[in-house]
Design an enzyme around this catalytic site. Sequence first.
Site, PDB file in Angstrom:
ATOM      1  CB  SER A  65      -0.952   0.010   1.201  1.00  0.00           C
ATOM      2  OG  SER A  65      -2.070  -0.800   0.951  1.00  0.00           O
ATOM      3  CE  LYS A  68      -4.492   2.120  -0.558  1.00  0.00           C
ATOM      4  NZ  LYS A  68      -3.881   0.843  -0.134  1.00  0.00           N
ATOM      5  CB  SER A 125      -4.261   1.880   4.017  1.00  0.00           C
ATOM      6  OG  SER A 125      -3.489   1.433   2.933  1.00  0.00           O
TER       7      SER A 125
END
Length: 392
Positions: A65, A68, A125
């Site tokens: 993640s 991102k 997230s």
Amino acid sequence: MKKIKKLLSITLIILMCFPITVIAETNENTYVELSISAPSAILMEASTGKVIYEKNPDEQLSPASITKIMTLLLIFEAIKQGRIAIEDEVTVSTYASSMGGSQVYLAEGEVQSVETLIKCITIASGNDASVAMAEYLAGSESEFVRKMNEKAKELGMSSSNFEDCCGLTNSTNHYTTARDVAIMSRELITKYPEIYNYTKIWMEDITHTTRNGSSQFTLSSTNKLIKQYQWSTGLKTGSTNLAKYCYSGTANKNGIDLIAVVMAAPDYKVRFSDAVTMLEYGYSVSKIYKDENQDVLKSANIKGSIKDSFPIEYEGGFQYLDTMGSDLSGVTKEIRINDPIEAPIKEGEPIGEAIYMLGTKEIGSINIISMIDVKKAQYKDYVKYIMVKYLF
């Protein structure tokens, strides 16, 4: 020959009796050994981009993640360019609502503001929120991913390739490096410091409004250092079975912004402890010199124009990071203007430099640029100039 052999023998005996300790000289290109458990890590100072520590920083690994960070970078870029606004309302698609992994449980047809979706991405997230924003910005996730890779190339992230906008994929063709993560993290926090308004949030409630009614949902930060490390300012965590535990952590202490990136840590505790180890080391050795360059420069002389001179300015501020214990009060600045300067000159064109010295060592420079366009004078311009000055 016998005398030489005897002398060598005596020398050898002395060396054996009185061993000499060799101390390696530390310089700016030598990194200390830190107790870092993760296989890949890097510590970077944000304003200068200088690397303070690294361990296998160019190993290509799955980012999970922390992908991102690039998604957020493109979102804030679009806001700055006026293509979207934080008040805009985004409708969640069927595809976006179907995302697994970390999510905020957005429903198909649910409407949320851009700002709320930013919070869902930075705090919790949310994969669903990331895809919703990707579709809103680019029409589809695949087109958004193309823009992600385009931006990566623009930033010099030569060892990265993205296949989705949230890092949920298990594809081995979705990869980056600790160095590249630091590069995109630096771009995000230096160009869009308003990101801290969201990455510092520990918990916040959002409202889901669907055909079934309204309900509250609590966003809880995945970044434990927000509570555990007093200097923490963000940024993003990530974990999958393939990527293991990743982290790009930012911190600010005494006006110094550091970025600590940890890749493929064996567990979530290690990623945070490794980051703190690097940050604490960075702050123990770092001093920064800053010159905002607010002083007004004298006009520069020019040839080939009806103007005798034109206004000039610094291209920006200057920063220098020292990790060697130097006395930064000794930094000096020397202005060097090109000679001669001949028209034409374009606005923003470099016409000299401000050179920064620490003792006899040059530590950097900043361009001095023209504030206006200066056209090359033609014969008719001189005639007009004379007529206006002397006849009217």
